[in-house]
Design a protein around this motif. Structure first.
Motif, PDB file in Angstrom:
ATOM      1  N   ASN A  42       0.973  -0.764  -0.009  1.00 41.23           N
ATOM      2  CA  ASN A  42       0.135  -0.268  -0.104  1.00 41.23           C
ATOM      3  C   ASN A  42       0.975   1.540   0.057  1.00 41.23           C
ATOM      4  O   ASN A  42       1.702   1.312   0.914  1.00 41.23           O
ATOM      5  CB  ASN A  42      -1.290   0.378   1.506  1.00 41.23           C
ATOM      6  N   ILE A  43       0.338   2.440  -0.737  1.00 44.50           N
ATOM      7  CA  ILE A  43       0.480   4.022  -0.725  1.00 44.50           C
ATOM      8  C   ILE A  43       0.010   4.848  -0.102  1.00 44.50           C
ATOM      9  O   ILE A  43      -1.392   5.147  -0.656  1.00 44.50           O
ATOM     10  CB  ILE A  43       0.760   4.153  -1.840  1.00 44.50           C
ATOM     11  N   ILE A  44       0.443   5.626   1.112  1.00 45.91           N
ATOM     12  CA  ILE A  44       0.077   6.427   1.608  1.00 45.91           C
ATOM     13  C   ILE A  44       0.204   8.137   1.127  1.00 45.91           C
ATOM     14  O   ILE A  44       1.687   7.934   1.705  1.00 45.91           O
ATOM     15  CB  ILE A  44      -0.439   6.312   2.979  1.00 45.91           C
ATOM     16  N   VAL A  45      -0.269   8.517   0.958  1.00 41.67           N
ATOM     17  CA  VAL A  45       0.042  10.120   1.058  1.00 41.67           C
ATOM     18  C   VAL A  45      -0.607  10.779   1.445  1.00 41.67           C
ATOM     19  O   VAL A  45      -1.480  11.125   1.807  1.00 41.67           O
ATOM     20  CB  VAL A  45       0.047  10.217  -0.542  1.00 41.67           C
ATOM     21  N   SER A  46      -0.026  11.708   2.778  1.00 45.23           N
ATOM     22  CA  SER A  46      -1.106  13.011   3.256  1.00 45.23           C
ATOM     23  C   SER A  46      -0.326  14.323   3.437  1.00 45.23           C
ATOM     24  O   SER A  46       0.882  13.975   3.082  1.00 45.23           O
ATOM     25  CB  SER A  46      -0.210  12.712   4.291  1.00 45.23           C
ATOM     26  N   VAL A  47      -0.941  14.990   3.569  1.00 48.24           N
ATOM     27  CA  VAL A  47      -0.568  16.178   3.800  1.00 48.24           C
ATOM     28  C   VAL A  47      -0.628  16.705   5.800  1.00 48.24           C
ATOM     29  O   VAL A  47      -1.617  16.189   6.370  1.00 48.24           O
ATOM     30  CB  VAL A  47      -1.342  17.560   3.313  1.00 48.24           C
ATOM     31  N   ASP A  48       1.111  17.362   6.400  1.00 46.63           N
ATOM     32  CA  ASP A  48       0.363  17.410   7.481  1.00 46.63           C
ATOM     33  C   ASP A  48       1.258  18.333   8.467  1.00 46.63           C
ATOM     34  O   ASP A  48       1.771  18.913   7.384  1.00 46.63           O
ATOM     35  CB  ASP A  48       2.114  16.347   8.184  1.00 46.63           C
ATOM     36  N   GLN A  49       0.753  19.315   8.902  1.00 50.38           N
ATOM     37  CA  GLN A  49       0.999  20.171   9.635  1.00 50.38           C
ATOM     38  C   GLN A  49       1.859  20.201  10.692  1.00 50.38           C
ATOM     39  O   GLN A  49       1.013  19.122  11.801  1.00 50.38           O
ATOM     40  CB  GLN A  49      -0.706  21.145   9.919  1.00 50.38           C
ATOM     41  N   VAL A  50       2.513  20.561  10.785  1.00 54.46           N
ATOM     42  CA  VAL A  50       3.272  20.770  12.156  1.00 54.46           C
ATOM     43  C   VAL A  50       3.240  22.016  12.632  1.00 54.46           C
ATOM     44  O   VAL A  50       3.478  23.044  12.253  1.00 54.46           O
ATOM     45  CB  VAL A  50       5.123  20.081  11.627  1.00 54.46           C
ATOM     46  N   SER A  51       2.362  22.088  14.311  1.00 48.27           N
ATOM     47  CA  SER A  51       3.137  22.734  14.662  1.00 48.27           C
ATOM     48  C   SER A  51       3.140  22.701  15.680  1.00 48.27           C
ATOM     49  O   SER A  51       3.352  22.406  17.026  1.00 48.27           O
ATOM     50  CB  SER A  51       1.874  23.371  15.207  1.00 48.27           C
TER      51      SER A  51
END
Length: 402
Positions: free
Chosen positions: A230-239
């Motif tokens: 499987n391939i998982i692509v995400s947008v992560d916000q780092v605060s």
């Protein structure tokens, strides 16, 4: 037809002081920041000989006002500047810095006085961490506020009936000069496999605007004997809360998991499209926002851009974004890391506001549209400041048409 000039107004409960401002958002262009300007309208009868002051403050809040642990309050004032507006300390005409102020003074009459502030270079932009639906009180945030009040002196006790508070925002727009589109690749060797797994990911550009889809180009060449399940692509916000604890909050604000697989000896080239939006994350605690969640004009926080020579520690909350590509190899998840310890990729990018089309003051209509100064008027919701006894101007204190 030229757009009307919207003016936001707010009057304290005893009607001794009113504030009029032509905008609520002030732009940090990295090399310069829009000044804060407006007009104070006074009522001599209600004032009863008191002086009038206006302050600009920047506050970092890391918990509710009533929280106090071992004598440490979770609130810190990063900046405070006070001006005496009445009696004026200089000729009224010398205090006019913008055409909006001049027009307001003509419209409001002789009892109106201008005020003007300039932001220091080292102040952060407005940002807040979204509370959970069950949290109460103030959230972790960097907030800016204009406060006008009447009192016998600057240091005298301020009565709520004689003061009015207006929340404003300091925002940044995306840079005019676009950087190089980010691209990252890595190679992973496996035990009992003669050849490696190669993965690369790239974006079309470095800066994306709020509401814009992010296209992620992923290429996988699997020369190993492992099966990519499987391939998982995400947008992560780092605060990162940099002022007190250096705590970091990593939240996926958009994710794609279509179930793609790559068998040994095969390859895959695919474009994944992700759309990071606050609308899809409204119930999630710890998401960084530009302003407060209850306002309709709120969105995911913009990427933090730090000026040269400014310490990150004074920025309060730092926000950044990255694309994370995760591969499930042989049934185990390989975390994203560019040093090659585990399979995967991390691609940084910026999420910002687009620079709006400029409207020159000379192109604005002379007619002014006065509106209540509270963002919640969009929803008809009760604003925090109204609970303190502030009222927005009614018919009895509206400026007369001239």
């Amino acid at each position: 037809m030229s757009p009307k000039h919207v003016v936001f107004k707010k009057i304290c409960k005893d009607k001794s002081v009113g504030v009029y401002m032509g905008r609520r958002d002030f732009v940090d262009r990295v090399d310069s920041v829009d000044p804060v300007d407006g007009v104070i309208l006074i009522d001599h009868e209600a004032l009863q000989g008191r002086r009038v002051f206006v302050t600009l403050s920047c506050t970092f809040r890391y918990g509710r006002d009533d929280m106090d642990v071992m004598g440490i309050a979770f609130r810190r004032e990063l900046y405070l500047s006070t001006r005496q507006v009445y009696p004026p300390l200089q000729d009224r005409e010398k205090g006019i810095h913008t055409r909006t102020q001049a027009r307001l003074l003509r419209k409001l009459g002789d009892d109106a006085y201008p005020f003007f502030f300039e932001f220091p270079d080292n102040l952060p932009c407005s940002v807040a961490l979204q509370p959970s639906p069950h949290d109460v009180g103030k959230q972790c945030a960097v907030e800016f506020e204009i406060k006008a009040f009447s009192a016998e002196s600057q240091d005298a006790k301020i009565r709520k009936r004689s003061s009015v508070k207006l929340m404003i925002r300091k925002v940044q727009y995306g840079p005019e000069i676009e950087g190089t589109p980010p691209s990252v690749e890595t190679t992973k060797d496996f035990v009992m496999s003669d050849k490696p797994l190669h993965v690369s990911a790239s974006l079309d550009k470095e800066t994306y605007y709020h509401g814009e889809s992010v296209r992620v180009h992923v290429s996988v060449t699997n020369n190993s004997s492992k099966n990519i399940k499987n391939i998982i692509v995400s947008v992560d916000q780092v605060s990162t809360v940099v002022l007190y604890s250096n705590d970091s909050y990593v939240k996926s604000v958009a994710i794609e998991e279509p179930g793609d697989s790559v068998s040994p000896g095969a390859s895959l080239q695919k474009v994944y499209t992700l759309l990071p939006l606050l609308a899809n994350n409204r119930e999630r605690r710890g998401i960084a926002l530009d302003g407060k969640l209850k306002h309709e004009d709120t969105n995911l926080a913009s990427s933090s851009i730090v000026k040269d020579g400014v310490l990150k520690e004074v920025m309060g909350i730092m926000v950044s974004y990255r694309i994370m590509v995760k591969l499930i190899v042989g049934g185990s998840v390989a975390s994203v890391c560019v040093v090659g310890v585990e399979v995967g990729l991390e691609v940084p990018f910026k999420l910002m506001h687009p620079k709006p089309d400029a409207v020159k003051e000379s192109e604005m209509e002379e007619e002014m549209d006065f509106q209540e100064f509270k963002r919640s008027y969009l929803k008809g919701m009760l604003d925090d400041d109204d609970e303190d006894g502030n009222v927005s101007g009614g018919d009895d204190i509206a400026p007369k048409e001239t």
